[in-house]
Design a protein around this motif. Sequence first.
Motif, PDB file in Angstrom:
ATOM      1  N   PRO A  65       9.814  18.320   2.305  1.00 13.48           N
ATOM      2  CA  PRO A  65      10.386  16.895   2.143  1.00 13.48           C
ATOM      3  C   PRO A  65      10.264  16.842   0.635  1.00 13.48           C
ATOM      4  O   PRO A  65       8.983  17.254   0.233  1.00 13.48           O
ATOM      5  N   LEU A  66      11.162  16.101  -0.114  1.00 11.88           N
ATOM      6  CA  LEU A  66      10.826  15.742  -1.320  1.00 11.88           C
ATOM      7  C   LEU A  66      10.558  14.405  -1.548  1.00 11.88           C
ATOM      8  O   LEU A  66      11.364  13.379  -0.808  1.00 11.88           O
ATOM      9  N   SER A  67       9.701  13.988  -2.376  1.00 14.83           N
ATOM     10  CA  SER A  67       9.281  12.544  -2.632  1.00 14.83           C
ATOM     11  C   SER A  67      10.512  11.974  -3.484  1.00 14.83           C
ATOM     12  O   SER A  67      11.279  12.635  -4.121  1.00 14.83           O
ATOM     13  N   THR A  68      10.668  10.539  -3.481  1.00 15.26           N
ATOM     14  CA  THR A  68      11.933   9.799  -3.883  1.00 15.26           C
ATOM     15  C   THR A  68      11.805  10.033  -5.559  1.00 15.26           C
ATOM     16  O   THR A  68      12.590  10.266  -6.323  1.00 15.26           O
ATOM     17  N   SER A 110      15.254  14.292   3.776  1.00 11.95           N
ATOM     18  CA  SER A 110      13.983  14.694   3.406  1.00 11.95           C
ATOM     19  C   SER A 110      14.262  15.328   1.999  1.00 11.95           C
ATOM     20  O   SER A 110      13.365  15.724   1.505  1.00 11.95           O
ATOM     21  N   ARG A 111      15.393  15.977   1.958  1.00  9.80           N
ATOM     22  CA  ARG A 111      15.553  16.631   0.511  1.00  9.80           C
ATOM     23  C   ARG A 111      16.418  16.052  -0.431  1.00  9.80           C
ATOM     24  O   ARG A 111      17.050  16.591  -1.319  1.00  9.80           O
ATOM     25  N   ILE A 167      -0.305   9.617   3.580  1.00 10.53           N
ATOM     26  CA  ILE A 167       0.370  10.766   4.823  1.00 10.53           C
ATOM     27  C   ILE A 167       1.552  11.554   4.062  1.00 10.53           C
ATOM     28  O   ILE A 167       2.341  10.900   3.362  1.00 10.53           O
ATOM     29  N   GLN A 168       1.375  13.011   4.325  1.00 11.22           N
ATOM     30  CA  GLN A 168       2.397  13.719   3.980  1.00 11.22           C
ATOM     31  C   GLN A 168       3.354  13.847   5.188  1.00 11.22           C
ATOM     32  O   GLN A 168       2.964  13.752   6.321  1.00 11.22           O
ATOM     33  N   PRO A 169       4.531  14.046   5.180  1.00 11.94           N
ATOM     34  CA  PRO A 169       5.640  14.245   6.348  1.00 11.94           C
ATOM     35  C   PRO A 169       5.162  15.620   7.025  1.00 11.94           C
ATOM     36  O   PRO A 169       4.606  16.555   6.432  1.00 11.94           O
ATOM     37  N   ARG A 183       0.755  -1.258  -0.080  1.00 14.88           N
ATOM     38  CA  ARG A 183       0.139  -0.091  -0.172  1.00 14.88           C
ATOM     39  C   ARG A 183       0.784   1.458  -0.065  1.00 14.88           C
ATOM     40  O   ARG A 183       1.967   1.313   0.551  1.00 14.88           O
ATOM     41  N   LYS A 184       0.280   2.268  -0.481  1.00 10.85           N
ATOM     42  CA  LYS A 184       0.756   3.569  -0.770  1.00 10.85           C
ATOM     43  C   LYS A 184       0.392   4.387   0.455  1.00 10.85           C
ATOM     44  O   LYS A 184      -0.779   4.836   0.201  1.00 10.85           O
ATOM     45  N   PRO A 185       0.913   4.632   1.346  1.00 15.05           N
ATOM     46  CA  PRO A 185       0.391   5.652   2.270  1.00 15.05           C
ATOM     47  C   PRO A 185       0.057   7.068   1.889  1.00 15.05           C
ATOM     48  O   PRO A 185       0.962   7.434   1.031  1.00 15.05           O
TER      49      PRO A 185
END
Lengths: 647, 647
Positions: free
Chosen positions: B33-36, B367-368, B19-21, B15-17
């Motif tokens: 924060p940046l996503s991968t 996170s960046r 939630i945002q940090p 599952r893909k949560p």
Amino acid sequence: MTALDHDTGTTVLRRKPTIQPARSWQSWLIGRPLSTADAPHQTIGKAIGLAVFASDALSSTAYATQEILVILVVAGTAALGYALPIALAIVGLLAIVTISYQQTIHAYPGGGGAYIVARDNLGELPAQTAGAALLTDYVLTVAVSVSSGVAQLVSAYPSLSTNRVAIAVGMVFLIMIVNLRGVRESGRAFAIPTYFFLLMMVLTLGTGLVRAVSGTLGSVIDPPALEFGETLLAVTPFLILHAFSSGTTALTGVEAISNGIPAFKEPRSRNAAITLIWMSVILGTLFLGITFLAGEIHALPSEGETVISQLARTVFDSRGTLYLMLIAATTIILIMAANTSFADFPRLSALVARDGFLPRQFTYRGSRLVFSRGIVALALLASLLILIFQARVTALIPLYAIGVFLSFTLSQAGMARRWWKIGHLQSGQEAQERGSTLRYTPNWQLKMLINGFGAVCTAVVTLVFTFTKFREGAWVVIISAPALVLIFLAIHHHYRDLAKNLSVEDYGPPPQVRRHRVILPISGVHRGTLDALRYATSLSDDVTAVHVSIDPEEAERVRLKWETWGEGVRLVILDSPYRLFVEPLISYIEEVMAQRQNHDTVTIVVPQFVSRRRWHNLLHTQTALFLRLALMFRPGIVITDVPYHVE
Amino acid sequence: MTALDHDTGTTVLRRKPTIQPARSWQSWLIGRPLSTADAPHQTIGKAIGLAVFASDALSSTAYATQEILVILVVAGTAALGYALPIALAIVGLLAIVTISYQQTIHAYPGGGGAYIVARDNLGELPAQTAGAALLTDYVLTVAVSVSSGVAQLVSAYPSLSTNRVAIAVGMVFLIMIVNLRGVRESGRAFAIPTYFFLLMMVLTLGTGLVRAVSGTLGSVIDPPALEFGETLLAVTPFLILHAFSSGTTALTGVEAISNGIPAFKEPRSRNAAITLIWMSVILGTLFLGITFLAGEIHALPSEGETVISQLARTVFDSRGTLYLMLIAATTIILIMAANTSFADFPRLSALVARDGFLPRQFTYRGSRLVFSRGIVALALLASLLILIFQARVTALIPLYAIGVFLSFTLSQAGMARRWWKIGHLQSGQEAQERGSTLRYTPNWQLKMLINGFGAVCTAVVTLVFTFTKFREGAWVVIISAPALVLIFLAIHHHYRDLAKNLSVEDYGPPPQVRRHRVILPISGVHRGTLDALRYATSLSDDVTAVHVSIDPEEAERVRLKWETWGEGVRLVILDSPYRLFVEPLISYIEEVMAQRQNHDTVTIVVPQFVSRRRWHNLLHTQTALFLRLALMFRPGIVITDVPYHVE
């Protein structure tokens, strides 16, 4: 092991472990641990009692006169003549307080500190106010006494002047270590310096008086430079009251004997009462003598040289042996006064903590049977004050003594109330209170009047003190004392709530655990994980393994390995696009918590890597630790660490 | 949730949560924060590439000439004339290194840093040596570049002199924050200052040369005072070699392009190779130009004013706008050189960590999306160096560059070995290595000779450097580099052992848990304890409650309450005469462990007080925490925390 009790169906075993505490650097510093059975039970007579309890009170003569002069001097050197009448008024106040405390000592043979008297007679709020005031003043006693001790040293050796703050803080820590070792108030160690100080003081004042009467006593040679601007102020009633307030610091420490009554030989109260009278007489005499002679020799107040130093070198005509002996005696008695606070502060904080108004930790006795935490707290707070006020006595004085007078007031008011209660008992009737026993006394009205008069006098002094010193620093105490009381009450509120919440009264038979739901977070599939899995499956059939996926390839490897090794246990892979680990896991756990049924228990089984070499732990992310910190504050989740140890 | 796999009997859910940090002070400081998936994939051309990778190399012209002069000046100002021949020799060395690296760039289109080349061709020890040398030098690059940048500022504004250390450390932390935000090496931000520096340098050197040829260029007015004693040393070969060693700092940063080949547009290797040639030509020209003009104007080395500053104010006849522009450009390029290390150090440490020679934490992207831990580690280490050496460039130089030359040597030696391996392939045959593909090349002997010659030259320079600078500080590197390598190997050893220990290969079906023995430490009998008891009895029938007794009265209360509430569970009371809590409990647990039978699991169920208000935790002794710390290092004990939450 000895079985104590079988008849109720519960086996209770009791055993005395034979282990000795391990030796560490602490035992080198403060001595080997002592067993609870080693606690001393000895009592002291009047002569030793005077030495033990008088150092705080007598040492204040080292700065009280000077602090009067500091205030008066702004009206010019002519105004210094008011010092002696002010000192006489203060000695009058001392007499009132002494008489008032006589009655307290007889009423509380188990120890009649302001906190206990206020608690038993006035209620919670006055008691906590007295506690806050006294604790504040103990901290100030240490800061003022040590700073004044350093000032004596600096008077004799002016080159030490630049290091006065460092010397003062160093002394505080030395006193702390001595107290952590555990000072037996055995007396002899106290008697020698106290009587040495008394001897030197009597010698100095006696010589000075004889020379003053015979007219051979001159003025101070090279008096210290005056440090204020030359704009002279007028002598106003405010100025006189201000100087009076500063001088009342001479009375600090008078209450020490009433706290320490149990240390005296029987008849305790009588011995303590006589000792108090002796102490007050000596204190009054020294204070008046110093103030009179300071006027005769035209001593000037200064941060560079104390009045005691000016007096001694004028009386002895030089900075010779007698001068140095007096300075040494004064320094030592000041340090011993600080030491008295190191006995009083931990004892009072333990008492307040036992009543639930300070953290429980203050009640624990350390390895040397002393209240270690109170000792360390006092040393830190006093050092902080010394740093902030740069070890300057005059800067500290406006904060000092207000707490003492507040506690005098509360204590005497409490006593007055106690006499009133006694007056309303039947003749021959007795009533037991926490700190003392009430017995009907015929002339209770007179006794109530004495304590009531004491209370009014000290209350007036407290108000005078507050008004005259408000701008100079008393406002700090006016703010901090109520703040402290509020903190005490908040702590008490918490402990009381906790006790109510935890009480087993009205607690029905606890519901049995119906079903365990187990969540097993895994970062990979290895022996550590499989050990944890084995443990998890022994708890419940309902186990879910959870892998937080930061790297899709890694997740795929975990999936493949889990199909081989996972014993059919369900695996949930949580994608974490922001490379967070703990947050997705927690959001998943919260979802499970929301869905659980009554009496389900959710247990998180965490495989925890542990290496015997501590540095190895730096090489691992300690996810278990962060997970624990994050989950600790959520109710209803049990966390189980299954360690995997690697050599 | 989507079920991925049912066919093996194991349910796997993915599952893909959503939630945002959470936002925090960190996201204010370093950005959201940046996503991968946000990772940039862009490439750059030659002109931008030059700007991105040249700042480190070009910036060394700001101090290289000065460091030659510092050594020569001890033989008197006449000896300064040797600077130009020495600079010519260094430019010759630059040519050799450049030619040698041309081949590396073509061989390793995926990036050919010394670490990768040494790892693929020379083995583990040389690779880790190169890694340690490079990481050390990246730290020194930051310290030297920032210190030199501050020295330029101080030359223009001498009043800043007293704060140079604070300014330098502040700059390091500023660069750290910029890098934690994630610098996109997008080029434009780099191109402007690099080309501005080039422009200003060409303008200054051009003007200077024209004036020198036309004879209008005078000497420095008011040169800085010489800082050495007046005992002149003779010009010895050692002195010349010493000055040469100091000057070779000009070559630091030349390797940057070979690390960054993947950033170039296709054809990557060709573009990178051409950029390297351009960079070397510019570097050589600037270095020779500065050294020549410094001689013409009789510039003197000084901590107070840099040679660049003396040159600029002499060429432009004043401290006017052009002077300030050059100083600004030089300062900026020095700071950008430090910034280059902030890209290289985290990347290399992540590479080394991925191979298992540094803690795994270095491979995690923050996170960046940058290797945050490497960035922070670099900033801390560089700040430490700046503090120790008080931001003095000349003091740092003896430690610097030795690592660069060692890595040059290992890299070229590795390349030579690679050609030898290629020479032994069949024509047309290919072999895949971790970092590159080996293909038979006809004239491999010539290429091997070129890299071999480069290796020998740089090895000689490394030795010269070590001998001439040994006493001044090179010994620090001589000790620390092997120490670092040993640490790397110890870390690798640990990870390898761990992997072996944890491997599920040869792991039989795990034995089932037969019996749980549960120990329940209790301080009192309350709802929290009873919750824990309920949990403990759900695990096993073999539960023992343990109370450590400090106070006999308390123990008696616990015993009485337990008989009512303990559900018949056995209670053991351990007397603790030294008022210790954890130690008696552990000695009891160890006894139980010694008696347990095979496949018994010992579980400690700890009732853990938890309050939602964090300050409440200060009011409790946190025994559970101390117990955990004490038990964590003992194998075979499972610790379960059953929380009791209080509002």
